[in-house]
Motif scaffolding. Sequence first.
Motif, short mmCIF file in Angstrom:
data_model
loop_
_atom_site.label_atom_id
_atom_site.label_comp_id
_atom_site.label_asym_id
_atom_site.label_seq_id
_atom_site.Cartn_x
_atom_site.Cartn_y
_atom_site.Cartn_z
N TYR A 13 2.42 -4.27 -16.40
CA TYR A 13 3.25 -3.96 -15.25
C TYR A 13 2.90 -2.61 -14.62
CZ TYR A 13 6.35 -7.89 -14.80
OH TYR A 13 6.85 -9.13 -14.53
N VAL A 14 2.38 -1.69 -15.40
CA VAL A 14 1.90 -0.44 -14.82
C VAL A 14 0.77 -0.73 -13.84
CG1 VAL A 14 0.69 1.71 -15.31
CG2 VAL A 14 2.60 0.99 -16.77
N HIS A 15 -0.16 -1.60 -14.27
CA HIS A 15 -1.27 -2.00 -13.37
C HIS A 15 -0.75 -2.80 -12.19
CE1 HIS A 15 -4.54 -0.58 -15.94
NE2 HIS A 15 -3.88 -1.07 -16.99
N LEU A 16 0.24 -3.65 -12.41
CA LEU A 16 0.78 -4.46 -11.32
C LEU A 16 1.46 -3.60 -10.26
CD1 LEU A 16 2.27 -7.43 -13.38
CD2 LEU A 16 0.44 -7.59 -11.70
N VAL A 17 2.22 -2.62 -10.70
CA VAL A 17 2.90 -1.73 -9.76
C VAL A 17 1.89 -0.92 -8.96
CG1 VAL A 17 4.42 0.28 -9.57
CG2 VAL A 17 5.03 -1.61 -11.09
N ARG A 18 0.86 -0.43 -9.63
CA ARG A 18 -0.19 0.32 -8.92
C ARG A 18 -0.88 -0.54 -7.89
NH1 ARG A 18 -3.22 3.50 -13.94
NH2 ARG A 18 -1.54 5.02 -14.34
#
Length: 313
Positions: free
Chosen positions: A213-218
């Motif tokens: 989710y960190v990658h998804l938000v970015r």
Amino acid sequence: MNENVHIVFVLSGLNDSLTNRQIYFGLTLTSYLFTIFVNLTLILTVCLDKTLHQPMYVFMCNLFFTGICGASSFYLKLLSDLLADAHVITYAGCLTQMFISYTYIFCQLNGLTIMAYDRYLAICQPLRYWALMTGQKVALLLLLTWCLSLVETAVGLALIAILPLCSRHIARIFCTSWEVVKLSCSDTSANNLYGIMLMILHLVQVIVILVSYVHLVRSAARSQEHRRKFAQTCLPHLVSLLVFSASLLFDALYSRYGGGSMAALQNALAAEFLVVPPIVNPIIYGMNLKQIRTRISLWINFRPQKLHRDFLK
């Protein structure tokens, strides 16, 4: 194990609700039928519409199917107890209920992890998505989900089955591993160690989901199209994860620290992980995913029009 086979457990969690059993039975039956209805509706919607035969919707159907299994393991026994004078369950029945409910728990956790991986590929690596998420890959991931869940459950129940039991009173409205382990009169270190191992394993899964989710938000922050995909497909998944995790946490806290003056209410709320996620998940996905909303509304509108045309003929 041979001595335990003849044990009949007494479930004492319903003792305070006997005076209103008809009301409880009606509410429980309504909740169960609604759970089955909403989950089957979305499963049939995906199965009958070829445009929805995509990895994300297949993983969703697996989530809904396991939800039906988990809810059934709880509701069917509860409905039976609400009509009975004696609230008992055989040793084999208790193990069966635990097998279904814990397989449901592990399938949900493993399934949510796979769905996070699927969303990561779809949003962060869209050009490689269909090359990486092939039909064979989807089938393999589902197979691994079920195999891992079944193995986790089977090992845990095998460790419980070898324990000699010195009591038969379970202060719950359904069987759980912790409640049965507490009835043992021998060393339960192996059970506790296995429980810790499972907690660590699934904590790693939660970390994997958070990293994805960190990658998804970015990725969503860099593109309006990615933000739209994130809002439509990732938010329902995130809500499902939070609801399921909160339900499990409540049950774990109750198992170890529950009781007291509000034991009846706490006992009912402790079953939240078998009641809330199976209802909430299909509602969240059905309301938020435009493709599913559109298909269901088309079918609802198509039926009356078809019947009207047939009547005029």
